[in-house]
Design a protein around this motif. Structure first.
Motif, short mmCIF file in Angstrom:
data_model
loop_
_atom_site.label_atom_id
_atom_site.label_comp_id
_atom_site.label_asym_id
_atom_site.label_seq_id
_atom_site.Cartn_x
_atom_site.Cartn_y
_atom_site.Cartn_z
N VAL A 16 0.86 -1.19 0.00
CA VAL A 16 0.00 0.00 0.00
C VAL A 16 0.90 1.24 0.00
CG1 VAL A 16 -1.75 1.28 1.27
CG2 VAL A 16 -1.83 -1.21 1.22
N PRO A 17 0.68 2.15 -0.96
CA PRO A 17 1.57 3.31 -1.08
C PRO A 17 1.62 4.12 0.20
CG PRO A 17 0.10 3.17 -2.96
CD PRO A 17 -0.36 2.14 -1.99
N GLY A 18 2.82 4.51 0.60
CA GLY A 18 3.00 5.30 1.80
C GLY A 18 2.19 6.58 1.78
N ILE A 19 2.14 7.20 0.61
CA ILE A 19 1.48 8.50 0.54
C ILE A 19 -0.03 8.35 0.74
CG2 ILE A 19 1.06 8.73 -1.96
CD1 ILE A 19 2.91 11.46 -1.20
N VAL A 20 -0.58 7.21 0.28
CA VAL A 20 -2.02 6.95 0.45
C VAL A 20 -2.36 6.80 1.93
CG1 VAL A 20 -3.89 5.33 -0.04
CG2 VAL A 20 -2.21 5.86 -1.81
N VAL A 21 -1.48 6.13 2.67
CA VAL A 21 -1.70 5.93 4.10
C VAL A 21 -1.46 7.24 4.87
CG1 VAL A 21 -0.79 4.76 6.13
CG2 VAL A 21 -1.13 3.49 4.02
N ALA A 22 -0.41 7.95 4.49
CA ALA A 22 0.04 9.09 5.28
C ALA A 22 -0.93 10.27 5.23
CB ALA A 22 1.42 9.53 4.82
N ILE A 23 -1.55 10.53 4.09
CA ILE A 23 -2.40 11.72 3.98
C ILE A 23 -3.60 11.66 4.94
CG2 ILE A 23 -3.92 13.02 2.41
CD1 ILE A 23 -1.83 12.53 0.20
N PRO A 24 -4.43 10.60 4.91
CA PRO A 24 -5.53 10.57 5.88
C PRO A 24 -5.05 10.46 7.33
CG PRO A 24 -5.62 8.64 4.43
CD PRO A 24 -4.48 9.46 3.98
N ILE A 25 -3.95 9.72 7.55
CA ILE A 25 -3.46 9.58 8.93
C ILE A 25 -3.03 10.93 9.49
CG2 ILE A 25 -1.50 8.72 10.28
CD1 ILE A 25 -1.92 6.04 9.27
N SER A 26 -2.47 11.79 8.65
CA SER A 26 -2.03 13.10 9.15
C SER A 26 -3.23 13.85 9.73
CB SER A 26 -1.35 13.90 8.05
OG SER A 26 -2.28 14.38 7.12
N ALA A 27 -4.40 13.74 9.07
CA ALA A 27 -5.59 14.41 9.59
C ALA A 27 -6.02 13.80 10.93
CB ALA A 27 -6.73 14.31 8.58
N GLU A 28 -5.98 12.47 11.02
CA GLU A 28 -6.36 11.80 12.27
C GLU A 28 -5.39 12.16 13.39
OE1 GLU A 28 -8.97 9.72 12.71
OE2 GLU A 28 -9.64 9.69 10.61
N PHE A 29 -4.10 12.19 13.05
CA PHE A 29 -3.07 12.44 14.06
C PHE A 29 -3.17 13.85 14.64
CE2 PHE A 29 0.59 9.18 13.55
CZ PHE A 29 -0.29 8.17 13.87
N ILE A 30 -3.60 14.81 13.80
CA ILE A 30 -3.75 16.17 14.33
C ILE A 30 -4.82 16.16 15.41
CG2 ILE A 30 -4.52 18.51 13.73
CD1 ILE A 30 -3.09 18.08 11.01
N LYS A 31 -5.93 15.42 15.14
CA LYS A 31 -6.99 15.32 16.15
C LYS A 31 -6.50 14.62 17.41
CE LYS A 31 -10.29 14.33 12.68
NZ LYS A 31 -11.11 13.21 12.23
#
Lengths: 273, 267
Positions: free
Chosen positions: B111-126
């Motif tokens: 699974v591409p890193g960028i696909v995982v990282a973009i939504p996770i960044s939003a979750e991590f901010i929360k």
């Protein structure tokens, strides 16, 4: 499944939950986000907007890099593996050496190659002028830039391909080579008529494993060529840092769609093996 | 015949070493012979340590270095905490059940890193995990967990099942068997899994640049220096950054084999 198996399966649950939370959930989340507009409503606009960012060209450039890098790595990997498949003095030195690029971080290899392929003051041009060949502007057009990316990426990843192919070469029975030489086949013919056909499934594994990574290639083009030309990962990253998470998710989902095809291919091949 | 082998040997030796040689050349030569010259000479004209001294005194090296160390160590620890049980379970399960689990792990690696990282960044901010070492380590674990699990599975498979039966007859619980017999016996494989996890995290860029941009790890710091035109700082940091990993790679050579890299599935 008996009770004993259930007990062992229990031990794998943390790992399965882990990848569920950190891989599958975000992947679905990305797909979901890609269909949301800034107003929070369902929309297809994110995908339409990607056309302003030349999504077709980006996809084509990504495919060019992938195929080009795979060809280079396969060729060099075959060379390295053929050497490592033999016994000779200095073999252990060579096998250690051939694994070194794997230990060099992608960013570092990108920096080394950026010094080699610098338009003013690159070492590649130093050698070209020494050979009385006209120096090249490595960033003159997108094809030359992509070629630079392919070469730099192949340096780092040839060892992996070589290791996979070497595993394949070691599995070929020695008798086949004896029989072929008795029939009068020289080294070149033995390579084409014995080694290559027996290596087919290993070449397929190497191509698919590396193909997926090539599609995901990110740090290297970012350092070497920046955002010109864009490929799918750098497009998603550029959109992430300059626009909305929704638009960047749409670009990421297009990348995911291509990867998914490769994953399905991999599982199909894996099932046949 | 052996002549061809030695020609190939020589060509590939130059090929594998050339980029590293260029790094050393740029790091230890005065800038006028490297980045400031139109066609830089491909040999050492003059040796200097000034580039390195300048880089380490003028640019921020220590914080990214420490962050990289912390994150990589966390990744190694999580790999063992999750990977040892998973590897143990898989090594004892019949192939019919183990295979789908292995495929699942293999897919994760793709699974591409960028696909995982973009939504996770939003979750991590929360969740207040954005830009933290633990947040980054949790996500980088995705790359190393499958690999660590395969290495453990391979190592544990080599330990005969009879020892486990024996331990059970003697009254050892599963956990006590794992802690007192399995782990000590499989120690070399476990150390290799830890070090490989550490190494992959140390090198990782995609997740780091998206999930930890404000207090970057070393690879991201190197990238930032390149974009700002601080090429000599980037080279100096690269050297310090690369040397431990090359040493580890050579030490761990026997674990970096085709079958692990292809995801443990043998052809």
């Amino acid at each position: 499944m008996n009770r004993e198996d259930l007990r062992y399966l229990f031990f794998t649950i943390p790992a399965i939950v882990y990848i569920g939370v950190f891989a599958f959930y975000p992947a679905f989340d990305a797909v979901f986000l890609s269909f949301i507009g800034s107003d929070g409503q369902f929309t297809l606009n994110n995908y339409k907007e990607l056309f302003y960012f030349n999504i077709y060209g980006t996809i084509i450039d990504t495919i060019i890099v992938t195929i080009g890098a795979l060809l280079i790595q396969l060729l060099l990997g075959l060379g390295v593996a053929s050497i490592l498949a033999r016994e000779f003095r200095g073999k252990s030195f060579f096998s250690t050496l051939s694994i070194v690029p794997m230990g060099v971080a992608t960013v570092v290899s990108a920096i080394a190659f950026s010094f080699i392929f610098q338009t003013a003051g690159g070492y590649a041009n130093t050698f070209l002028t020494m050979l009385k060949i006209h120096p090249v502007n490595w960033y003159a057009n997108s094809y030359i830039s992509l070629l630079v990316v392919m070469i730099a990426d192949s340096w780092k990843n040839t060892p992996i391909v070589a290791l996979i192919l070497l595993a394949g070469m070691m599995s070929i029975p020695k008798d086949l080579y004896y029989a072929a030489s008795l029939d009068g086949a020289g080294p070149v013919r033995r390579f084409f008529y014995v080694t290559l056909p027996n290596l087919k499934s290993y070449i397929a594994i190497a191509l698919i494993i590396r193909g997926v990574s090539e599609f995901n290639i990110f740090a290297l083009p970012l350092v070497l060529i920046g955002f010109h030309p864009l490929i799918l990962t750098t497009l998603a990253y550029e959109l992430y840092s300059t626009t909305t998470i929704y638009l960047s998710s749409a670009a990421a989902v297009i990348l995911l769609a291509f990867i998914s095809v490769l994953i399905v291919l991999n599982i199909k091949l894996g099932g046949r093996r | 015949m052996s002549k061809i082998v030695y020609v190939g040997f020589a060509i590939f030796t130059i090929y594998f070493l050339f980029p590293l040689y260029i790094l050393l050349l740029v790091a230890f030569s005065p800038a006028k012979y490297t980045i400031e010259s139109l066609y830089p000479p491909p040999i050492f004209k003059q040796f200097t340590l000034n580039n390195l001294i300048f880089a380490f005194t003028q640019y921020n090296f220590l914080q990214p270095f420490i962050k990289s160390l912390i994150v990589a160590t966390l990744v190694g620890i999580i790999a063992l905490l999750v990977g040892i049980p998973a590897g143990y379970g898989l090594s004892r399960l019949p192939a019919k059940i183990a295979y789908p689990v292995l495929v699942l792990l293999l897919i994760t690696n793709m699974v591409p890193g960028i696909v995982v990282a973009i939504p996770i960044s939003a979750e991590f901010i929360k969740l207040h995990l954005f830009d933290t070492p633990i947040g980054l380590a949790l996500v980088q674990e995705l790359i190393t967990l499958p690999l660590a699990t395969f290495i453990m599975q391979g190592t544990f498979s080599a330990i005969p099942k009879e020892i486990e039966y024996q331990a059970r007859i003697d009254g050892a619980s599963a956990l006590s068997y794992i802690a007192n017999i399995l782990v000590p016996t499989a120690l070399p494989g476990i150390i290799a899994a830890f070090l490989i996890s550490w190494m992959f995290s140390w090198d990782e860029f995609t997740y780091a640049v998206i999930l930890s941009p404000i207090h970057p790890t070393l690879p991201v710091e190197i990238y930032i220096n390149i974009t700002r035109g601080n090429e000599l700082a980037a080279v100096a940091f690269s050297l310090v950054f690369t040397i431990p990993v090359i040493i580890l790679t050579v030490i761990l050579q026997k674990y970096l084999k085709g079958e692990y890299l292809t995801g443990g599935i043998k052809a």
